[in-house]
Motif scaffolding. Structure first.
Motif, mmCIF file in Angstrom:
data_model
loop_
_atom_site.group_PDB
_atom_site.id
_atom_site.type_symbol
_atom_site.label_atom_id
_atom_site.label_comp_id
_atom_site.label_asym_id
_atom_site.label_seq_id
_atom_site.Cartn_x
_atom_site.Cartn_y
_atom_site.Cartn_z
ATOM 1 N N HIS A 1 48.789 -2.066 9.633
ATOM 2 C CA HIS A 1 50.021 -1.456 10.119
ATOM 3 C C HIS A 1 51.048 -1.352 8.995
ATOM 4 N N LYS A 2 51.778 -0.235 8.934
ATOM 5 C CA LYS A 2 52.796 -0.025 7.901
ATOM 6 C C LYS A 2 54.166 0.090 8.556
ATOM 7 N N PRO A 3 55.157 -0.703 8.080
ATOM 8 C CA PRO A 3 54.982 -1.847 7.185
ATOM 9 C C PRO A 3 54.248 -2.966 7.908
ATOM 10 N N PRO A 4 53.700 -3.932 7.177
ATOM 11 C CA PRO A 4 52.910 -4.983 7.824
ATOM 12 C C PRO A 4 53.707 -5.726 8.891
ATOM 13 N N PHE A 5 53.030 -6.073 9.981
ATOM 14 C CA PHE A 5 53.680 -6.897 10.996
ATOM 15 C C PHE A 5 54.092 -8.229 10.384
ATOM 16 N N GLN B 1 54.746 -10.939 12.100
ATOM 17 C CA GLN B 1 54.108 -12.032 12.833
ATOM 18 C C GLN B 1 52.983 -11.504 13.721
ATOM 19 N N LEU B 2 51.946 -12.331 13.875
ATOM 20 C CA LEU B 2 50.852 -12.052 14.796
ATOM 21 C C LEU B 2 50.582 -13.320 15.608
ATOM 22 N N ILE B 3 50.334 -13.149 16.900
ATOM 23 C CA ILE B 3 50.031 -14.260 17.786
ATOM 24 C C ILE B 3 48.641 -14.033 18.384
ATOM 25 N N LYS B 4 47.834 -15.098 18.498
ATOM 26 C CA LYS B 4 46.503 -14.965 19.074
ATOM 27 C C LYS B 4 46.530 -15.190 20.577
ATOM 28 N N GLY B 5 45.868 -14.287 21.305
ATOM 29 C CA GLY B 5 45.727 -14.408 22.745
ATOM 30 C C GLY B 5 44.278 -14.201 23.126
ATOM 31 N N ILE B 6 43.975 -14.258 24.412
ATOM 32 C CA ILE B 6 42.611 -14.058 24.895
ATOM 33 C C ILE B 6 42.579 -12.819 25.767
ATOM 34 N N PHE B 7 41.663 -11.912 25.436
ATOM 35 C CA PHE B 7 41.577 -10.603 26.080
ATOM 36 C C PHE B 7 40.365 -10.538 26.997
ATOM 37 N N TYR B 8 40.625 -10.230 28.266
ATOM 38 C CA TYR B 8 39.563 -10.022 29.247
ATOM 39 C C TYR B 8 39.495 -8.524 29.514
ATOM 40 N N GLY B 9 38.771 -7.826 28.655
ATOM 41 C CA GLY B 9 38.688 -6.371 28.740
ATOM 42 C C GLY B 9 37.881 -5.900 29.933
ATOM 43 N N GLY B 10 38.265 -4.755 30.482
ATOM 44 C CA GLY B 10 37.624 -4.229 31.677
ATOM 45 C C GLY B 10 36.133 -3.996 31.521
ATOM 46 N N VAL C 1 53.710 -9.010 16.965
ATOM 47 C CA VAL C 1 55.086 -9.239 17.402
ATOM 48 C C VAL C 1 55.876 -7.994 17.004
ATOM 49 N N LYS C 2 56.698 -7.500 17.885
ATOM 50 C CA LYS C 2 57.418 -6.243 17.657
ATOM 51 C C LYS C 2 58.159 -6.248 16.320
ATOM 52 N N ASP C 3 58.270 -5.083 15.719
ATOM 53 C CA ASP C 3 59.003 -4.928 14.460
ATOM 54 C C ASP C 3 60.438 -5.412 14.613
ATOM 55 N N GLY C 4 60.909 -6.128 13.610
ATOM 56 C CA GLY C 4 62.290 -6.585 13.600
ATOM 57 C C GLY C 4 62.474 -7.995 14.118
ATOM 58 N N ILE C 5 61.412 -8.617 14.673
ATOM 59 C CA ILE C 5 61.508 -9.981 15.177
ATOM 60 C C ILE C 5 61.007 -10.934 14.104
ATOM 61 N N ASP C 6 61.917 -11.729 13.529
ATOM 62 C CA ASP C 6 61.486 -12.684 12.510
ATOM 63 C C ASP C 6 61.650 -14.131 12.961
ATOM 64 N N PRO D 1 58.580 -15.918 18.395
ATOM 65 C CA PRO D 1 58.599 -14.890 19.444
ATOM 66 C C PRO D 1 58.555 -15.460 20.860
ATOM 67 N N THR D 2 59.124 -14.717 21.783
ATOM 68 C CA THR D 2 58.997 -14.974 23.215
ATOM 69 C C THR D 2 58.100 -13.891 23.800
ATOM 70 N N LEU D 3 57.852 -13.969 25.090
ATOM 71 C CA LEU D 3 56.973 -13.003 25.737
ATOM 72 C C LEU D 3 57.484 -11.577 25.566
ATOM 73 N N ASP D 4 58.799 -11.386 25.627
ATOM 74 C CA ASP D 4 59.387 -10.048 25.496
ATOM 75 C C ASP D 4 59.200 -9.468 24.093
ATOM 76 N N ASP D 5 58.891 -10.323 23.118
ATOM 77 C CA ASP D 5 58.788 -9.876 21.729
ATOM 78 C C ASP D 5 57.397 -9.386 21.353
ATOM 79 N N LEU D 6 56.422 -9.551 22.235
ATOM 80 C CA LEU D 6 55.046 -9.201 21.909
ATOM 81 C C LEU D 6 54.750 -7.734 22.215
#
Length: 285
Positions: A165-169, A171-180, A192-197, A200-205
């Motif tokens: 991703h440009k510019p690089p994120f 922050q990154l957080i690991k979660g568990i994905f249960y894909g369909g 984590v959304k751009d601009g959050i340094d 993070p909270t749930l709203d920031d992902l």
């Protein structure tokens, strides 16, 4: 003048969708509040995404002549530097007090009551046209426009788009994905959304890389989740489920703080989901 909002709606959605920052103000019987106070005091009005829809020969904003008293700026290029946290593409939350200024003349009926227990986010624009900003559209246009994930190939493909991703994120957080259409859960990186340094909270992902958000009445059009349906059958249930699920870990000691999940957490998540399926308390994702 703020009186009351429609049921299940909030007046701040209207205020924060004003065509310029100079129009993002409101008054109640107890006080006055306006957003972007630094620009307001400097006599500068920044055009928002709704202002982009107004013809050049028309007035911007519902306040009529008020914009004549402000220096109009179409973007943040007038800063002659990077936007930093002023980037119009960054999301903000109404609980962030530094984005607004309130003046009360009746403390018992404070204007700040409007912000109590309100979960409203906004941003000025989808694109930044400030060439000095690392989040300008010329850079961001190189990124992948994600439509969400559902199968094992998506789990393999999307992380590369996240890494590059440009510019690089920041922050990154690991979660568990249960894909369909996945045959098993996967540990995945969540941007984590751009601009959050800050932590993070749930709203920031930026969860849209993995799961798109749907309204309940639209669930009939979402693909069957084969993984959850198979897990459900293990409990003796014949119930089926739609959409995908992204499981995120929150700390007990620091409220709202999101942390990485691990392989060990996946076992706990499986147990909790199976329990939820057994007691029929898991709704469509």
């Amino acid at each position: 003048m703020l009186s009351a909002s429609h049921k299940d709606q909030n007046i701040l959605h209207i205020i924060l969708n004003a065509p310029t920052t100079a129009n993002m103000l409101f008054m109640t019987t107890g006080g006055l509040c306006y957003f972007y106070p630094n620009f307001y005091h400097a006599g500068i009005a920044i055009q928002s995404h709704s202002g982009n829809l107004v013809p050049y020969d028309k007035k911007l904003g519902c306040a009529g002549e008020v914009t004549d008293e402000f220096e109009m700026q179409r973007d943040m290029s007038f800063l002659n530097r990077t936007c930093d946290d002023l980037c119009p593409t960054f999301w903000h939350h109404v609980q962030e007090k530094h984005w607004r200024l309130s003046v009360n003349w009746n403390v018992e009926d404070s204007v700040t009551k409007v912000f109590h227990d309100i979960d409203v986010e906004w941003r000025l624009n989808r694109e930044c046209t400030n060439s000095e900003c690392p989040h300008c559209f010329m850079v961001m246009s190189q990124n992948f426009e994600c439509a969400g994930a559902s199968n094992r190939d998506d789990v393999k493909f999307l992380p590369s788009e996240i890494w590059y991703h440009k510019p690089p994120f920041v922050q990154l957080i690991k979660g568990i994905f249960y894909g369909g259409q996945c045959h098993q859960p996967f540990l995945v990186p969540i941007p984590v959304k751009d601009g959050i340094d800050s932590p993070p909270t749930l709203d920031d992902l930026d969860i849209n890389y993995w799961v798109k958000q749907y309204k309940l009445y639209e669930c009939h059009s979402i693909a069957l989740n084969q993984l959850l349906s198979r897990m459900s059958s293990m409990t003796g249930s014949k119930e089926t489920f739609h959409g995908s699920i992204l499981v995120i870990k929150q700390t007990r000691h620091v409220p709202n703080l999101i942390v990485n999940m691990t392989k060990q957490d996946q076992l706990v998540a499986n147990f909790l989901i199976l329990s939820a399926l057994h007691y029929h308390i898991l709704t469509d994702a």
